[in-house]
Design an enzyme around this catalytic site. Structure first.
Site, PDB file in Angstrom:
ATOM      1  N   GLU A   1       0.828  -1.209   0.000  1.00 26.91           N
ATOM      2  CA  GLU A   1       0.000   0.000   0.000  1.00 26.91           C
ATOM      3  C   GLU A   1       0.862   1.259   0.000  1.00 26.91           C
ATOM      4  O   GLU A   1       0.520   2.253  -0.642  1.00 26.91           O
ATOM      5  CB  GLU A   1      -0.959  -0.008   1.187  1.00 26.91           C
ATOM      6  CG  GLU A   1      -2.050  -1.066   1.113  1.00 26.91           C
ATOM      7  CD  GLU A   1      -3.000  -0.885  -0.057  1.00 26.91           C
ATOM      8  OE1 GLU A   1      -2.980   0.193  -0.680  1.00 26.91           O
ATOM      9  OE2 GLU A   1      -3.760  -1.822  -0.349  1.00 26.91           O
TER      10      GLU A   1
ATOM     11  N   CYS B   1     -13.670   0.756 -15.682  1.00 22.38           N
ATOM     12  CA  CYS B   1     -14.264   2.089 -15.526  1.00 22.38           C
ATOM     13  C   CYS B   1     -13.153   3.128 -15.383  1.00 22.38           C
ATOM     14  O   CYS B   1     -13.055   3.831 -14.382  1.00 22.38           O
ATOM     15  CB  CYS B   1     -15.197   2.092 -14.300  1.00 22.38           C
ATOM     16  SG  CYS B   1     -16.235   3.547 -14.153  1.00 22.38           S
TER      17      CYS B   1
ATOM     18  N   CYS C   1     -17.578   0.327 -21.056  1.00 24.42           N
ATOM     19  CA  CYS C   1     -18.877   0.074 -20.435  1.00 24.42           C
ATOM     20  C   CYS C   1     -19.471  -1.260 -20.877  1.00 24.42           C
ATOM     21  O   CYS C   1     -20.252  -1.863 -20.137  1.00 24.42           O
ATOM     22  CB  CYS C   1     -19.830   1.216 -20.745  1.00 24.42           C
ATOM     23  SG  CYS C   1     -19.266   2.807 -20.071  1.00 24.42           S
TER      24      CYS C   1
ATOM     25  N   CYS D   1     -18.581  -3.873 -18.345  1.00 20.30           N
ATOM     26  CA  CYS D   1     -18.830  -3.530 -16.937  1.00 20.30           C
ATOM     27  C   CYS D   1     -19.967  -4.365 -16.362  1.00 20.30           C
ATOM     28  O   CYS D   1     -21.065  -4.420 -16.940  1.00 20.30           O
ATOM     29  CB  CYS D   1     -19.178  -2.051 -16.835  1.00 20.30           C
ATOM     30  SG  CYS D   1     -19.530  -1.515 -15.142  1.00 20.30           S
TER      31      CYS D   1
ATOM     32  N   CYS E   1     -26.012   1.580 -13.741  1.00 22.08           N
ATOM     33  CA  CYS E   1     -25.115   2.744 -13.624  1.00 22.08           C
ATOM     34  C   CYS E   1     -25.884   4.023 -13.938  1.00 22.08           C
ATOM     35  O   CYS E   1     -26.456   4.179 -15.029  1.00 22.08           O
ATOM     36  CB  CYS E   1     -23.941   2.582 -14.589  1.00 22.08           C
ATOM     37  SG  CYS E   1     -22.852   4.029 -14.670  1.00 22.08           S
TER      38      CYS E   1
END
Length: 288
Positions: free
Chosen positions: A35, A190, A197, A200, A206
């Site tokens: 991270e 995205c 799309c 997706c 959406c």
């Protein structure tokens, strides 16, 4: 609010990239290091550095036993080298406060050097399986489009965590998958400029798609140009120091061909202020 969790979980189980920190048994220390490295750095650049780091320092105590200069040197060209110093300080704190074990509690994680709200929650969720909303830039874009009908997210705010929390399932293991899936969706489907799309899993629910993909503008701050910047000058000085380590470099020899002498000196001063370099007897070196 539409159910986003169910299709996200199904999609993630089939489409998630095989990344080291997602593998079983990777451990909280590995997740924490990843991270730190992933902040403003692409995944492809992070993976080889992460593997080398964990081979050299498999535990927080192993890193804490080495000098900060070694962390800065190992950081190499990952960028934003203050992260290396913060990670070293966090390792010392983990050793001294937590017996060498990365803590699970979000507040305890937030008390460590260099750890903000996102990183603390990411470690608690992805290393320990706790249930928290985890929101990064990619997640914020998915939420902005799917829920708010916006083409791009606004500035980060507490509302992002509330929005993510609202779509999390009750079970901790499912919630962790949804956290990861929203990030993965934003990173691979995205995307900011060329969303796919048709691929997706939540396209049919959406809000942005339903509204006809309106351009609602972008409120994010643009990152300053790197070429010719103070960041580039700092990077050039640090490269010389890393190549010379553990020996110091005389100040007059530090990137002496840099076109802007004042900028070079400003870079040196800022590295000293940030603790990334030490000056003595007319020379500069990595911190001991």
């Amino acid at each position: 609010m539409p159910d986003l969790a169910t299709p996200l979980i199904a999609w993630y189980r089939v489409n998630a990239r095989d990344l080291p920190w997602r593998r079983p048994g990777f451990g909280a220390w590995g997740v924490l290091v990843s991270e730190f490295m992933l902040q403003q750095t692409p995944v492809g650049r992070v993976i080889p550095h992460l593997e080398a780091w964990l081979t050299r320092w498999p535990t927080p105590s192993a890193l804490a036993a080495d000098a900060p200069a070694e962390a800065v040197h190992q950081w190499a060209n990952l960028g934003y080298p203050r992260r290396a110093l913060w990670l070293h300080r966090a390792a010392v704190e983990i050793r001294d406060r937590h017996g060498g074990i990365v803590p699970q509690d979000v507040d305890a994680l937030l008390a460590l050097s260099g750890i903000g709200d996102y990183t603390a929650r990411a470690v608690a969720v992805f290393a320990y399986g706790d249930r928290h909303p985890v929101v990064d830039t990619n997640t914020r874009r998915v939420l902005a489009r799917a829920i708010e009908g916006r083409s791009q997210p606004g500035p980060p705010s507490r509302r992002d965590l509330d929005a993510m929390a609202a779509i999390l399932p009750a079970r901790s293991d499912d919630a962790a998958i949804v956290d990861a899936a929203a990030m993965e969706l934003g990173a691979t489907v995205c995307t900011a400029r060329s969303p796919r799309c048709g691929a997706c899993p939540i396209a049919d629910r959406c809000a942005w798609r339903a509204a006809g993909y309106p351009d609602t503008g972008e409120e994010r701050r643009r990152q300053a140009r790197y070429e010719g910047s103070d960041r580039q000058a700092r990077g050039a000085v640090l490269r010389v120091l890393r190549d010379a380590a553990p020996l110091p470099v005389r100040l007059e020899d530090l990137v002496s061909d840099w076109p802007d002498r004042l900028q070079r000196d400003r870079a040196i001063d800022s590295l000293i202020v940030d603790g990334l370099a030490e000056a003595s007897d007319g020379a500069l070196r990595l911190p001991r």
